[in-house]
Scaffold this motif. Structure first.
Motif, PDB file in Angstrom:
ATOM      1  N   MET A   1       1.110  -0.970   0.014  1.00 11.13           N
ATOM      2  CA  MET A   1       0.005  -0.078   0.073  1.00 11.13           C
ATOM      3  C   MET A   1       0.943   1.204  -0.088  1.00 11.13           C
ATOM      4  O   MET A   1       1.855   1.298   0.841  1.00 11.13           O
ATOM      5  CB  MET A   1      -0.962  -0.062   1.425  1.00 11.13           C
ATOM      6  N   VAL A   2       0.628   2.024  -0.696  1.00 13.63           N
ATOM      7  CA  VAL A   2       1.210   3.373  -1.126  1.00 13.63           C
ATOM      8  C   VAL A   2       0.509   4.448  -0.129  1.00 13.63           C
ATOM      9  O   VAL A   2      -0.560   4.627  -0.037  1.00 13.63           O
ATOM     10  CB  VAL A   2       1.229   4.053  -2.185  1.00 13.63           C
ATOM     11  N   SER A   3       1.106   5.157   0.796  1.00 17.12           N
ATOM     12  CA  SER A   3       0.547   6.247   1.487  1.00 17.12           C
ATOM     13  C   SER A   3       0.441   7.536   0.978  1.00 17.12           C
ATOM     14  O   SER A   3       1.152   8.301   1.133  1.00 17.12           O
ATOM     15  CB  SER A   3       1.678   6.374   2.924  1.00 17.12           C
TER      16      SER A   3
ATOM     17  N   LEU B   1      -1.926   5.109   8.071  1.00 14.14           N
ATOM     18  CA  LEU B   1      -1.297   3.850   8.995  1.00 14.14           C
ATOM     19  C   LEU B   1      -2.634   3.062   9.527  1.00 14.14           C
ATOM     20  O   LEU B   1      -2.441   1.981   9.392  1.00 14.14           O
ATOM     21  CB  LEU B   1      -0.515   4.555   9.987  1.00 14.14           C
ATOM     22  N   ALA B   2      -3.526   3.588   9.753  1.00 13.43           N
ATOM     23  CA  ALA B   2      -4.657   3.099  10.368  1.00 13.43           C
ATOM     24  C   ALA B   2      -5.502   2.464   9.206  1.00 13.43           C
ATOM     25  O   ALA B   2      -5.927   1.193   9.431  1.00 13.43           O
ATOM     26  CB  ALA B   2      -5.780   4.121  10.852  1.00 13.43           C
ATOM     27  N   ALA B   3      -5.389   2.778   7.907  1.00 17.27           N
ATOM     28  CA  ALA B   3      -6.179   2.115   6.798  1.00 17.27           C
ATOM     29  C   ALA B   3      -5.191   0.795   6.758  1.00 17.27           C
ATOM     30  O   ALA B   3      -5.845  -0.345   6.390  1.00 17.27           O
ATOM     31  CB  ALA B   3      -6.186   2.888   5.747  1.00 17.27           C
ATOM     32  N   PHE B   4      -3.816   1.143   6.643  1.00 21.37           N
ATOM     33  CA  PHE B   4      -2.878  -0.144   6.496  1.00 21.37           C
ATOM     34  C   PHE B   4      -3.179  -1.271   7.584  1.00 21.37           C
ATOM     35  O   PHE B   4      -3.347  -2.470   7.192  1.00 21.37           O
ATOM     36  CB  PHE B   4      -1.520   0.260   6.802  1.00 21.37           C
ATOM     37  N   VAL B   5      -3.429  -1.054   8.646  1.00 19.69           N
ATOM     38  CA  VAL B   5      -3.534  -1.986  10.047  1.00 19.69           C
ATOM     39  C   VAL B   5      -4.892  -2.523   9.466  1.00 19.69           C
ATOM     40  O   VAL B   5      -5.451  -3.766   9.565  1.00 19.69           O
ATOM     41  CB  VAL B   5      -3.533  -1.393  11.311  1.00 19.69           C
ATOM     42  N   ARG B   6      -5.991  -1.688   9.303  1.00 21.70           N
ATOM     43  CA  ARG B   6      -7.363  -2.131   9.237  1.00 21.70           C
ATOM     44  C   ARG B   6      -7.355  -2.911   7.926  1.00 21.70           C
ATOM     45  O   ARG B   6      -8.253  -4.145   8.073  1.00 21.70           O
ATOM     46  CB  ARG B   6      -8.301  -0.940   8.894  1.00 21.70           C
ATOM     47  N   ALA B   7      -6.839  -2.981   6.690  1.00 18.96           N
ATOM     48  CA  ALA B   7      -6.815  -3.666   5.758  1.00 18.96           C
ATOM     49  C   ALA B   7      -6.106  -5.188   5.953  1.00 18.96           C
ATOM     50  O   ALA B   7      -6.578  -6.156   5.555  1.00 18.96           O
ATOM     51  CB  ALA B   7      -5.964  -2.986   4.598  1.00 18.96           C
TER      52      ALA B   7
ATOM     53  N   GLY C   1      -4.826   3.327  -1.930  1.00 19.22           N
ATOM     54  CA  GLY C   1      -3.501   3.413  -2.184  1.00 19.22           C
ATOM     55  C   GLY C   1      -2.758   2.093  -2.492  1.00 19.22           C
ATOM     56  O   GLY C   1      -1.554   1.904  -2.513  1.00 19.22           O
ATOM     57  N   GLU C   2      -3.447   1.059  -2.571  1.00 14.55           N
ATOM     58  CA  GLU C   2      -3.152  -0.543  -2.769  1.00 14.55           C
ATOM     59  C   GLU C   2      -2.331  -0.253  -4.202  1.00 14.55           C
ATOM     60  O   GLU C   2      -2.739   0.445  -5.039  1.00 14.55           O
ATOM     61  CB  GLU C   2      -4.198  -1.379  -2.997  1.00 14.55           C
TER      62      GLU C   2
ATOM     63  N   VAL D   1      -0.758   3.067  -8.961  1.00 12.71           N
ATOM     64  CA  VAL D   1       0.092   3.177 -10.298  1.00 12.71           C
ATOM     65  C   VAL D   1      -0.305   4.395 -11.059  1.00 12.71           C
ATOM     66  O   VAL D   1       0.568   5.036 -11.619  1.00 12.71           O
ATOM     67  CB  VAL D   1       0.424   1.967 -10.899  1.00 12.71           C
ATOM     68  N   MET D   2      -1.851   4.350 -11.373  1.00  9.60           N
ATOM     69  CA  MET D   2      -2.185   5.433 -12.372  1.00  9.60           C
ATOM     70  C   MET D   2      -1.886   6.969 -11.913  1.00  9.60           C
ATOM     71  O   MET D   2      -1.383   7.841 -12.766  1.00  9.60           O
ATOM     72  CB  MET D   2      -3.516   5.112 -12.534  1.00  9.60           C
TER      73      MET D   2
END
Length: 378
Positions: A132-134, A295-301, A310-311, A316-317
């Motif tokens: 995931m890209v922040s 960061l919260a979204a990363f943990v949740r995912a 951000g995946e 990439v686009m």
């Protein structure tokens, strides 16, 4: 894209190693410390003193530090990696982490080039790990409300962003080529994709450097993107515009068949639909704020298995928009986004050193399809 491995569960902090402890790295370390769902168990930096300083910022001098990521992974066995390095290091750090069986949250951009970003998307598919890209400015409740306002406007025709700031960074930014496009414009480019739920088709860009600019490379640009469905997005930005500055988020306008919406980047958006329901926007759950939100979204995912904003395939686009804009200003003509993607794909396949990642890339029958999650592998 393929599904990614779930990691962790409620009540258990995600044990992370952070790579990079410079000025941005320290901001992230404070972000780590503020999130109860994260435990920082190691810091990697080429400068061990910087890594130790990062441990002090976190408030725990006993945190393991190292100059070598693989060695520290073997030592502390983390659940995930935070890649807060400079862009040139994003591809090797993220690749090594994914291939070590670890999910990655990385600072934007995904990589230095679209070709490297495609390699990372393929590596994520091969390993089954989340990258995931922040893209941190997506995490803004006002932007969410602005998207909701856009849904009241009927068929959309135009979106615009005005950006005017005058920062004196010093250091590498003032020596960069295409500094505005590379370092800042990716944020609104990414945000407009979120607002429209569409991807770009083509771009025309003119960038330049005002006579009084303290940047070596072009610090101003005017850009016109065509999006799917014929929607036009215009970006007019400058990093050497003192006085009457905009928000760091820019000043936005969306116009559609039924009305228009405005957002100044710092306050709640407004909208007007002269012949339609004037009811206020409904409250939405908070998405958090900037790097704390990502960061919260990363943990949740990782806990839920739900694909986050951000995946890498979706991100990439946004980088392709930057690369296409730079190519347009260099060549003085309109550039098709698919042409940029195809050239980047050819470079990615040709340059890939890992056989498994190259094979995955070669299995894609459409780059745009692969990025949009369409089943296109052979």
């Amino acid at each position: 894209m393929s599904a990614f491995r779930r990691v962790g569960s409620e009540g258990e902090p995600l044990r992370v190693i952070q790579v990079g402890a410079g000025s941005m790295g320290q901001a992230w370390i404070r972000n780590d410390a503020a999130n109860p769902d994260v435990e920082l168990v190691g810091i990697v930096d080429l400068d061990l003193d910087a890594a130790r300083a990062g441990a002090a910022v976190y408030g725990d001098d006993s945190i393991a530090v190292h100059t070598d990521l693989a060695a520290l992974i073997a030592q502390v066995h983390p659940d995930a990696i935070l890649d807060i390095t400079v862009p040139v290091a994003h591809h090797p750090v993220t690749t090594d982490s994914l291939l070590a069986g670890l999910p990655v949250l990385g600072e934007k951009p995904a990589a230095q080039t679209v070709a490297e970003a495609l390699s990372l998307a393929a590596a994520a598919e091969v390993t089954g790990e989340l990258f995931m890209v922040s893209q941190s400015r997506r995490y803004n409740d006002q932007l969410v409300a602005f998207k909701q306002a856009a849904s009241r406007l009927g068929d959309l025709g135009t979106v615009s962003t005005e950006f005017a700031k005058a920062p004196h960074f010093g250091g590498f930014r003032e020596e960069m080529d295409n500094v505005l496009l590379l370092d800042m414009a990716i944020h609104p480019f990414d945000s407009v994709r979120y607002l429209l739920d569409r991807d770009p088709v083509s771009v025309y860009c003119d960038s330049y450097n005002p006579s009084w600019s303290w940047f070596r490379g072009d610090a101003a640009a005017s850009v016109i993107f065509e999006f799917e469905g014929g929607i036009r997005y215009t970006y007019n930005g400058s990093w050497c515009a003192p006085g009457l500055e905009t928000s760091w988020n820019g000043a936005w306008r969306i116009s559609g068949a039924a009305g228009s919406a405005l957002w100044n980047g710092d306050d709640e958006p407004s909208f007007e639909t002269p012949d339609a329901d004037p009811a206020p926007l409904a409250a939405q759950p908070s998405v958090g704020a900037e790097i704390a939100g990502s960061l919260a979204a990363f943990v949740r995912a990782l806990r839920s298995g739900e694909t986050p904003d951000g995946e890498v395939h979706g991100n990439v686009m946004s980088l392709a928009m930057v690369e296409a804009a730079i190519e347009s200003k260099d060549q003085g003509r309109r550039i098709a986004i698919d042409d940029v993607l195809e050239r980047a794909y050819e470079t990615a396949v040709r340059s890939e050193r890992r056989d498994d990642v190259r094979a995955r890339l070669e299995s894609w029958t459409s780059v745009r399809g692969a990025l949009q999650g369409v089943p296109v592998t052979a």
